[in-house]
Design an enzyme around this catalytic site. Sequence first.
Site, PDB file in Angstrom:
ATOM      1  N   GLY A 111      -2.137   1.883  -4.260  1.00  0.00           N
ATOM      2  CA  GLY A 111      -2.117   1.645  -2.875  1.00  0.00           C
ATOM      3  C   GLY A 111      -3.617   1.343  -2.348  1.00  0.00           C
ATOM      4  O   GLY A 111      -4.576   0.906  -3.116  1.00  0.00           O
ATOM      5  N   CYS A 112      -3.508   1.355  -1.137  1.00  0.00           N
ATOM      6  CA  CYS A 112      -4.650   0.991  -0.403  1.00  0.00           C
ATOM      7  C   CYS A 112      -5.930   1.918  -0.982  1.00  0.00           C
ATOM      8  O   CYS A 112      -5.659   3.155  -1.083  1.00  0.00           O
ATOM      9  CB  CYS A 112      -4.498   1.484   1.157  1.00  0.00           C
ATOM     10  SG  CYS A 112      -6.046   1.151   2.090  1.00  0.00           S
ATOM     11  N   PHE A 113      -6.971   1.319  -1.475  1.00  0.00           N
ATOM     12  CA  PHE A 113      -8.224   2.187  -1.888  1.00  0.00           C
ATOM     13  C   PHE A 113      -8.659   2.967  -1.141  1.00  0.00           C
ATOM     14  O   PHE A 113      -9.555   3.950  -1.514  1.00  0.00           O
ATOM     15  CB  PHE A 113      -8.887   1.436  -2.574  1.00  0.00           C
ATOM     16  CG  PHE A 113      -9.539   0.071  -1.979  1.00  0.00           C
ATOM     17  CD1 PHE A 113      -9.638  -0.132  -0.511  1.00  0.00           C
ATOM     18  CD2 PHE A 113      -9.955  -1.106  -2.658  1.00  0.00           C
ATOM     19  CE1 PHE A 113     -10.218  -1.145   0.145  1.00  0.00           C
ATOM     20  CE2 PHE A 113     -10.259  -2.433  -2.019  1.00  0.00           C
ATOM     21  CZ  PHE A 113     -10.383  -2.187  -0.836  1.00  0.00           C
TER      22      PHE A 113
END
Length: 240
Positions: free
Chosen positions: A60-62
Amino acid sequence: MFRSSQFSRLSLGIAAIGALAITGFVAAPSLAAEDAVVIPAPAMDAPASDGVQTVVLSGGCFWGVQGVFQHTAGVVNAVSGYAGGNKSTAQYDTVSTGTTGHAESVQVKYDPKKISYGKLLQIFFSVAHDPTQLNRQGPDSGTQYRSAIWTSTPEQKKVTDAYIAQLNAAKVYSKPIVTKVGPLEGFYPAEAYHQDYLTLHPNQPYIAYNDLPKVENLKKIFAENYIEKPTLVSGAKLTD
């Protein structure tokens, strides 16, 4: 100025926090941590070899994945970036289209004498993301948010495959793990403004609602592996 995906993350965070406010809860970066999945340690692990080792994790979002591993003891460096596509398309605006083959990823360099590869996997599957979500993670959707592990040695690949099979056989999750596992062919660091994002922007609504709870879960479930002061990429001063 927020780019398109950043605006989506911001607006989703505001909407979620607004919903909490309506029901009488106070929205703040100190939101109680969301439930994490407590999972068994790997039955098989890599040996504690000499030298720094590398693995790239996509979940997902880093921002959140980087934040978790920057608070993990034994991690030498955790850098947000892109993996799975070509160097020519490794830019945030392009990756955000979902057409490049890249996934938002975090390159984790670690000292195997201080933390094992298997422990990193356990943290990744338990608190850093949900490995049963296909091509999405929380409020973010698209192949750029897929769950993947990019290994740098045959031993890492062996341990990863065995651990996924172990967790699926134990039915730890209500759905099968969809994490893709493959050799690391390239990692490209993200733009500077994405590095250390969780630490430098703790009051950003997306971070407060979606990502700070992951760090709280790390502290609660993996207390022996948690460090209070994050290992930052930039070395920048912390801001409120």
